[in-house]
Scaffold this active site. Structure first.
Site, short mmCIF file in Angstrom:
data_model
loop_
_atom_site.label_atom_id
_atom_site.label_comp_id
_atom_site.label_asym_id
_atom_site.label_seq_id
_atom_site.Cartn_x
_atom_site.Cartn_y
_atom_site.Cartn_z
N LYS A 53 0.84 -1.20 0.00
CA LYS A 53 0.00 0.00 0.00
C LYS A 53 0.88 1.26 0.00
O LYS A 53 0.62 2.22 -0.72
CB LYS A 53 -0.93 -0.01 1.22
CG LYS A 53 -2.03 -1.06 1.11
CD LYS A 53 -2.85 -1.24 2.40
CE LYS A 53 -3.84 -2.39 2.22
NZ LYS A 53 -4.65 -2.66 3.43
N GLN A 97 -4.22 -1.43 9.75
CA GLN A 97 -4.27 -2.74 9.10
C GLN A 97 -4.93 -3.77 10.01
O GLN A 97 -4.60 -3.88 11.19
CB GLN A 97 -2.83 -3.17 8.71
CG GLN A 97 -2.76 -4.46 7.91
CD GLN A 97 -3.42 -4.37 6.51
OE1 GLN A 97 -3.52 -3.30 5.92
NE2 GLN A 97 -3.88 -5.50 6.02
N ASP A 120 -10.88 3.45 4.99
CA ASP A 120 -11.39 2.09 4.88
C ASP A 120 -12.93 2.07 4.92
O ASP A 120 -13.53 1.01 4.73
CB ASP A 120 -10.88 1.23 6.05
CG ASP A 120 -9.62 0.47 5.70
OD1 ASP A 120 -9.53 -0.03 4.57
OD2 ASP A 120 -8.73 0.38 6.57
N1 GUN Z 1 -6.95 -6.38 6.09
C1 GUN Z 1 -7.34 -7.04 4.98
N2 GUN Z 1 -7.94 -6.19 4.12
C2 GUN Z 1 -7.94 -4.97 4.69
C3 GUN Z 1 -8.42 -3.70 4.29
O1 GUN Z 1 -9.01 -3.50 3.20
N3 GUN Z 1 -8.21 -2.68 5.18
C4 GUN Z 1 -7.60 -2.88 6.38
N4 GUN Z 1 -7.47 -1.82 7.18
N5 GUN Z 1 -7.14 -4.05 6.78
C5 GUN Z 1 -7.32 -5.10 5.95
#
Ligand code: GUN
Length: 289
Positions: A53, A97, A120
């Site tokens: 990311k 995350q 998110d």
């Molecule tokens: N863990 C797996 N997918 C995601 C996501 O889209 N956002 C976040 N914050 N954690 C994740």
């Protein structure tokens, strides 16, 4: 019939090109979009996701602030960190995350994020907007899937869609987004009876299990011409695989997303898009003297 591969790299590149242009425009008005990433503990998969990311942000001109915390990080410490990031005018998006270690409550953590920095789309405020069809910041994986449907001109109008997942990150937001597009959506999960019957009746199947030992979507479970979206990721003999038996399913389906190169790149592209959106709306909230 042999189906068509839905190319997540191509769709995500188109999104990233739009994001790059938006970043340039923001920079012209002296705003550099910035994403703060928060990673707790040392799960290697989560660390890789966060690294990917951050790299994707750098590729489009979004800066990142990296917060790597020990596995013992407390809820109190997490609350203080989020409060600091909420107050920091140079930070436009906050990504914590998931999953989190057991001592940290996911809902307590995500709901503390300021809704305008919630890239998110997981805060109660943004979930409320999503269920009302008014969300601006939407969860990345579901909105990435919607973007794929748009790109391939796949209409959801009146379609029977089966989603095999009921999580806050995937299944629940997808339900709302597809309902907005007039699909008939069935959410299936571990207690669903006759999963195969649901799948056989579906025009579109979206599966997000990520555990090949528990579940594989095989060609006998789909009807001729179905559209299959694979959100699952798992390691099988060292290789990244999805939930779908791709080589056999594509012979019967009309479209299938591969793993890798399908939904994964879309999740990242939509995170970039949300960060730029958050940076744009932040300007409306900046205090002027
Ligand atoms: N863990 C797996 N997918 C995601 C996501 O889209 N956002 C976040 N914050 N954690 C994740």
């Amino acid at each position: 019939m042999t189906g068509q591969k839905i190319d997540g790299i191509a769709v995500s590149t188109a999104v990233k090109d739009r994001v790059k242009a938006a970043v340039k425009e923001l920079q012209n008005s002296n705003v550099t979009p910035c994403l703060a990433t928060v990673l707790v503990g040392d799960d290697p998969a989560s660390a890789t996701y966060v690294k990917n990311k951050q790299k994707a942000c750098a590729d489009v001109g979004i800066t990142t602030k990296d917060h790597k915390l020990p596995a013992s990080f407390s809820q109190k410490e997490m609350n203080s960190l989020i409060d600091l990031l909420n107050k920091d005018d140079t930070v436009h998006g906050i990504l914590v995350q998931l999953p989190l270690p057991n001592q940290l409550d996911e809902f307590t953590t995500t709901s503390r994020i300021s809704p305008i920095k919630d890239v998110d789309g997981l805060t109660p405020y943004n979930i409320g907007l999503l269920t009302s069809g008014r969300a601006i910041l939407k969860p990345c994986t579901p909105s990435g899937i919607m973007e794929m449907f748009d790109y391939y001109k796949i209409s959801l109008e009146g379609k029977n869609v089966v989603v095999i997942n009921r999580s806050n990150l995937v299944g629940k937001p997808l339900y709302n987004l597809m309902l907005e597009k007039n699909a008939t959506v069935t959410t299936c999960h571990s207690r669903t009876k006759n999963l195969k019957e649901h799948c056989l009746a579906a025009d579109i199947i979206i599966t997000a299990i990520g555990n090949r030992a528990k579940f594989v979507l095989t060609e006998d479970m789909i009807r001729e011409g179905a559209i299959i979206i694979d959100v699952g990721t798992a390691r099988l003999e060292g290789k990244l695989v999805g939930d779908v038996d791709y080589d056999n399913v594509i012979k019967k389906a009309s479209y299938v997303t591969p793993v890798p190169g399908g939904v994964g790149p879309m999740t990242i592209a939509m995170l970039l898009k949300n960060t730029v959106t958050a940076a744009s709306i932040s300007r409306e909230f900046v205090k002027h003297d």
